[in-house]
Write a protein that holds these residues in place. Structure first.
Motif, mmCIF file in Angstrom:
data_model
loop_
_atom_site.group_PDB
_atom_site.id
_atom_site.type_symbol
_atom_site.label_atom_id
_atom_site.label_comp_id
_atom_site.label_asym_id
_atom_site.label_seq_id
_atom_site.Cartn_x
_atom_site.Cartn_y
_atom_site.Cartn_z
ATOM 1 N N ASN A 2 108.707 26.554 53.137
ATOM 2 C CA ASN A 2 107.877 27.764 53.271
ATOM 3 C C ASN A 2 107.336 27.824 54.704
ATOM 4 O O ASN A 2 106.193 27.452 54.979
ATOM 5 C CB ASN A 2 106.745 27.721 52.236
ATOM 6 C CG ASN A 2 105.888 28.968 52.261
ATOM 7 O OD1 ASN A 2 105.991 29.794 53.161
ATOM 8 N ND2 ASN A 2 105.038 29.098 51.272
ATOM 9 N N TYR A 4 106.570 30.399 56.585
ATOM 10 C CA TYR A 4 105.434 31.310 56.794
ATOM 11 C C TYR A 4 104.120 30.695 56.288
ATOM 12 O O TYR A 4 103.054 30.948 56.838
ATOM 13 C CB TYR A 4 105.693 32.646 56.105
ATOM 14 C CG TYR A 4 106.799 33.443 56.758
ATOM 15 C CD1 TYR A 4 106.647 33.952 58.048
ATOM 16 C CD2 TYR A 4 107.997 33.673 56.098
ATOM 17 C CE1 TYR A 4 107.665 34.675 58.653
ATOM 18 C CE2 TYR A 4 109.024 34.400 56.696
ATOM 19 C CZ TYR A 4 108.852 34.892 57.975
ATOM 20 O OH TYR A 4 109.849 35.594 58.580
ATOM 21 N N GLY A 5 104.251 29.898 55.207
ATOM 22 C CA GLY A 5 103.067 29.242 54.664
ATOM 23 C C GLY A 5 102.493 28.225 55.634
ATOM 24 O O GLY A 5 101.285 28.173 55.871
ATOM 25 N N ARG A 7 102.978 28.158 58.821
ATOM 26 C CA ARG A 7 102.471 28.894 59.989
ATOM 27 C C ARG A 7 101.103 29.517 59.702
ATOM 28 O O ARG A 7 100.216 29.526 60.558
ATOM 29 C CB ARG A 7 103.463 29.981 60.402
ATOM 30 C CG ARG A 7 103.153 30.554 61.774
ATOM 31 C CD ARG A 7 104.183 31.543 62.217
ATOM 32 N NE ARG A 7 104.063 32.808 61.512
ATOM 33 C CZ ARG A 7 104.690 33.928 61.862
ATOM 34 N NH1 ARG A 7 105.493 33.923 62.907
ATOM 35 N NH2 ARG A 7 104.537 35.039 61.187
ATOM 36 N N ARG B 74 108.057 26.938 43.310
ATOM 37 C CA ARG B 74 108.055 27.925 44.413
ATOM 38 C C ARG B 74 108.395 29.311 43.879
ATOM 39 O O ARG B 74 107.690 30.290 44.179
ATOM 40 C CB ARG B 74 109.066 27.530 45.479
ATOM 41 C CG ARG B 74 108.607 26.402 46.373
ATOM 42 C CD ARG B 74 109.595 26.269 47.527
ATOM 43 N NE ARG B 74 109.533 24.986 48.148
ATOM 44 C CZ ARG B 74 108.770 24.691 49.198
ATOM 45 N NH1 ARG B 74 107.987 25.582 49.720
ATOM 46 N NH2 ARG B 74 108.798 23.486 49.725
ATOM 47 N N PHE B 101 96.834 35.836 56.154
ATOM 48 C CA PHE B 101 96.886 34.422 55.767
ATOM 49 C C PHE B 101 97.472 34.290 54.351
ATOM 50 O O PHE B 101 98.381 33.490 54.120
ATOM 51 C CB PHE B 101 95.473 33.832 55.821
ATOM 52 C CG PHE B 101 95.375 32.426 55.309
ATOM 53 C CD1 PHE B 101 95.826 31.362 56.070
ATOM 54 C CD2 PHE B 101 94.833 32.165 54.059
ATOM 55 C CE1 PHE B 101 95.743 30.058 55.592
ATOM 56 C CE2 PHE B 101 94.744 30.871 53.577
ATOM 57 C CZ PHE B 101 95.195 29.815 54.347
ATOM 58 N N GLY B 104 101.216 35.097 54.254
ATOM 59 C CA GLY B 104 101.996 34.015 54.849
ATOM 60 C C GLY B 104 102.067 32.807 53.927
ATOM 61 O O GLY B 104 103.129 32.210 53.747
ATOM 62 N N LEU B 105 100.930 32.472 53.326
ATOM 63 C CA LEU B 105 100.850 31.320 52.436
ATOM 64 C C LEU B 105 101.859 31.432 51.299
ATOM 65 O O LEU B 105 102.419 30.434 50.850
ATOM 66 C CB LEU B 105 99.432 31.250 51.861
ATOM 67 C CG LEU B 105 98.880 29.911 51.446
ATOM 68 C CD1 LEU B 105 98.950 28.915 52.578
ATOM 69 C CD2 LEU B 105 97.456 30.067 50.968
ATOM 70 N N PHE B 106 102.085 32.652 50.851
ATOM 71 C CA PHE B 106 103.023 32.867 49.751
ATOM 72 C C PHE B 106 104.452 33.097 50.245
ATOM 73 O O PHE B 106 105.316 33.569 49.497
ATOM 74 C CB PHE B 106 102.541 34.016 48.848
ATOM 75 C CG PHE B 106 101.505 33.558 47.868
ATOM 76 C CD1 PHE B 106 100.207 33.315 48.284
ATOM 77 C CD2 PHE B 106 101.824 33.313 46.548
ATOM 78 C CE1 PHE B 106 99.247 32.839 47.407
ATOM 79 C CE2 PHE B 106 100.875 32.840 45.650
ATOM 80 C CZ PHE B 106 99.582 32.612 46.074
ATOM 81 N N GLY B 107 104.665 32.767 51.521
ATOM 82 C CA GLY B 107 106.029 32.726 52.038
ATOM 83 C C GLY B 107 106.612 34.072 52.426
ATOM 84 O O GLY B 107 107.830 34.193 52.578
ATOM 85 N N LYS B 108 105.755 35.079 52.593
ATOM 86 C CA LYS B 108 106.268 36.399 52.949
ATOM 87 C C LYS B 108 106.115 36.642 54.457
ATOM 88 O O LYS B 108 105.081 36.287 55.039
ATOM 89 C CB LYS B 108 105.483 37.480 52.198
ATOM 90 C CG LYS B 108 105.834 37.582 50.713
ATOM 91 C CD LYS B 108 107.171 38.282 50.543
ATOM 92 C CE LYS B 108 107.661 38.332 49.112
ATOM 93 N NZ LYS B 108 107.019 39.340 48.314
ATOM 94 N N PRO B 109 107.131 37.282 55.078
ATOM 95 C CA PRO B 109 107.002 37.583 56.512
ATOM 96 C C PRO B 109 105.909 38.632 56.744
ATOM 97 O O PRO B 109 105.576 39.382 55.823
ATOM 98 C CB PRO B 109 108.380 38.147 56.877
ATOM 99 C CG PRO B 109 108.973 38.596 55.596
ATOM 100 C CD PRO B 109 108.404 37.746 54.517
#
Lengths: 253, 312
Positions: A2, A4-5, A7, B74, B101, B104-109
């Motif tokens: 992950n 993005y996570g 980052r 995930r 934040f 991003g934490l959940f893996g999205k651009p």
């Protein structure tokens, strides 16, 4: 992975440094300058040289280590403790992010801050004393490994601590005394044989000695031993962190 | 079709020995609003915590859209948005920063347009430059919903979202929930307020003492909840209910000084007027009357005593 996570956590933590710029960067630089004035100028005028290195220059690696260790621990500890304290940790725990990625974000940011701080202190010390770095690669390697190891220690502390008091105990009562007793301002070779043996049980002696060797080529203990001890410490911290996440210690019920 | 969430034989016993969940079996359907009702300490938050990955299950299995919450965490977690009960927010960030934040934490651009849309949906766009600590309690509550929506989840958990929220905001919140459901989001909400469940839910689950004691379509549950009771306090004691009052299936209580009538508020006729006429014609005089409605808790107790197992 992950990305993005990781980052998101990393940039959030780095932004926190920006918001607390004085506390995070300016304050340690001022403290270091004061050490230079007190130890370098006042005491240095009487000691002059240790192992052929001027006293002012001799204390530079020790001072950088002192700041690096305390700031790594404090930054990383606060970084993970604060979301636990205010309750926003729920978001981290419910996110599709692995334990390794969480550690990478928090510890990576804390280590980055410490390394930047170490380099700022090094730059500051150039204002006070002329310094020639004999092994720049090893200097950076020690800087990196130490920042990483002690940021991990700080992360462990931030998960273990149940209150702000406990959060302060390790940096104040363990790291700072061990650094001072680990040859920050002196060579352990000047100690009587008994106390020199005692200092070998202080893990910070190996870090400071190795770091000083990278500057001046002089060391209190064998350099290979310094590297080995640093890596051992790193491995122990990694093992503890992975145990935390495996068991959910203080993170999940 | 795979359930949005499928819980089977789920148990949770805390380190203290307290058994918070007992053999929970529950399926949440795609696109529905499911209200999970129960008194304090019933296990609602523990159940949500386990599905979202905050609490570790002792045994049992949970899948989210077919993804196991542990083996395939995930995929499972990226589908879920959680608005917890406690009002916990950052203090020094701005609303867009905290949403970035979360996303991003959940893996999205990054997607500034989506962040803006969510903040506007929750009437927080005007506060985009304010520090979160400067926001009111209601705004912080909305911000927590916005954070949960930042990564475009397909399933949204709302744990007591209207606790301490004023009427106006509550209405706005439910409007948003309806819009989300219309866009295909599955919503699971917990609440103490039966009228909220009545307004919003497609199905209702009741949990008590860590057990699911009922899962039912809302309409059916409301029929049960719609039962009311009329009590007539008589001037003089009667020994038996007169035959003329038999159609009303009255009960005699208070040692013959009270007549009890059960009726359905949702029926076309409650029968109260007819009953009072019949009572008068029977020569029975009463000095007072009162009506009571079974509380949700009464229904829990009734359900538990009637059916100690799950009542799916």
């Amino acid at each position: 992975m992950n990305f993005y996570g990781v980052r998101a956590i990393y940039t959030y933590e780095m932004a926190r440094t920006g918001r607390t710029l004085f506390q995070s960067v300016v304050s340690p630089v001022i403290s270091t300058s004061l050490y230079f004035i007190v130890f370098g100028a006042a005491i240095g005028s009487r000691i002059t040289h240790i192992d052929g290195v001027s006293y002012g220059a001799f204390i530079v690696p020790g001072l950088i280590m002192l700041m690096l260790l305390t700031q790594s621990v404090t930054n990383a500890a606060f970084g993970i403790y604060f979301p636990r304290f205010v309750g926003t940790i729920y978001e981290i725990l419910s996110a599709p992010i692995s334990a390794f990625e969480i550690v990478l974000g928090y510890v990576g940011a804390a280590a980055t801050k410490s390394i930047i701080l170490g380099l700022i202190i090094l730059a500051t010390s150039f204002l006070f004393v002329p310094i020639h770095i004999e092994h720049p690669f090893w200097m950076l390697a020690f800087l990196f490994l130490t920042a990483l190891s002690f940021s991990l220690l700080g992360f462990i502390l931030g998960i273990w601590a149940e209150g702000f008091e406990k959060l302060q105990i390790v940096p104040l009562l363990i790291i700072t005394p061990l650094t001072f007793l680990g040859g920050t301002f002196y060579s352990t070779s000047v100690l009587p044989p008994f106390w020199r043996t005692v200092t070998l049980f202080n893990p910070l002696v190996y870090l400071i000695s190795g770091f000083r060797w990278s500057f001046f080529g002089i060391a209190d203990v064998n350099v290979q031993m310094s590297v080995a001890m640093t890596l051992l410490f790193l491995a122990v911290c990694l093992a503890i962190v992975s145990w935390f996440f495996k068991t959910g210690y203080r993170l999940k019920n | 079709m795979t359930a949005a969430i499928s819980v089977s034989h789920l148990n949770k016993t805390y380190a203290s020995g307290f058994q918070a969940l007992k053999d929970i079996n529950l399926d949440i359907r795609h696109g529905e609003i499911f209200a999970l009702l129960g008194p304090n300490g019933a296990g609602k938050t523990t159940l949500i915590g386990i599905v979202c990955g905050i609490v570790r299950p002792t045994s049992g299995r949970v899948t989210v859209a077919g993804h196991d919450i542990i083996a395939d965490y995930r995929a499972a977690r990226s589908l879920i948005g959680l608005v917890p009960q406690e009002l916990t927010t950052d203090a020094f960030e701005t609303p867009p920063a905290t949403l970035r934040f979360s996303r991003g934490l959940f893996g999205k651009p990054p997607n500034p347009d989506h962040i803006e849309k969510v903040l506007k949906q929750l009437s927080l766009w005007d506060k985009r430059d304010a520090k979160i600590r400067m926001l009111s309690g209601g705004m912080k509550r909305r911000l927590m919903i916005a954070k949960a929506l930042a990564h475009e989840p397909q399933i949204l958990f709302l744990d007591e979202p209207t606790a301490g929220v004023d009427v106006e905001l509550r209405k706005d919140m439910w409007q948003l929930v309806r819009e989300l459901r219309a866009s295909g989001v599955t919503i699971i909400l917990t609440t103490h307020y039966i009228e909220e469940a009545e307004d919003m839910a497609d199905r209702v689950g009741v949990i008590n003492h860590g057990e699911i004691i009922l899962v039912e379509d809302k309409a059916e549950l409301m029929r049960k909840l719609g039962k009311k009771q009329l009590t007539l306090e008589l001037r003089e004691r009667v020994d038996a209910i007169p035959a003329a009052l038999a159609p009303y299936r009255l009960a005699l209580a208070g040692g013959g000084t009270e007549l009890i009538y059960n009726y359905d508020t949702r029926g076309e006729h409650t029968g109260i007027t007819d009953l009072l006429d019949a009572v008068r014609h029977a020569g029975i005089k009463f000095k007072d009357l009162q009506t009571t409605q079974s509380s949700l808790e009464d229904i829990f107790v009734g359900l538990v005593s009637r059916d100690s197992g799950a009542g799916r």
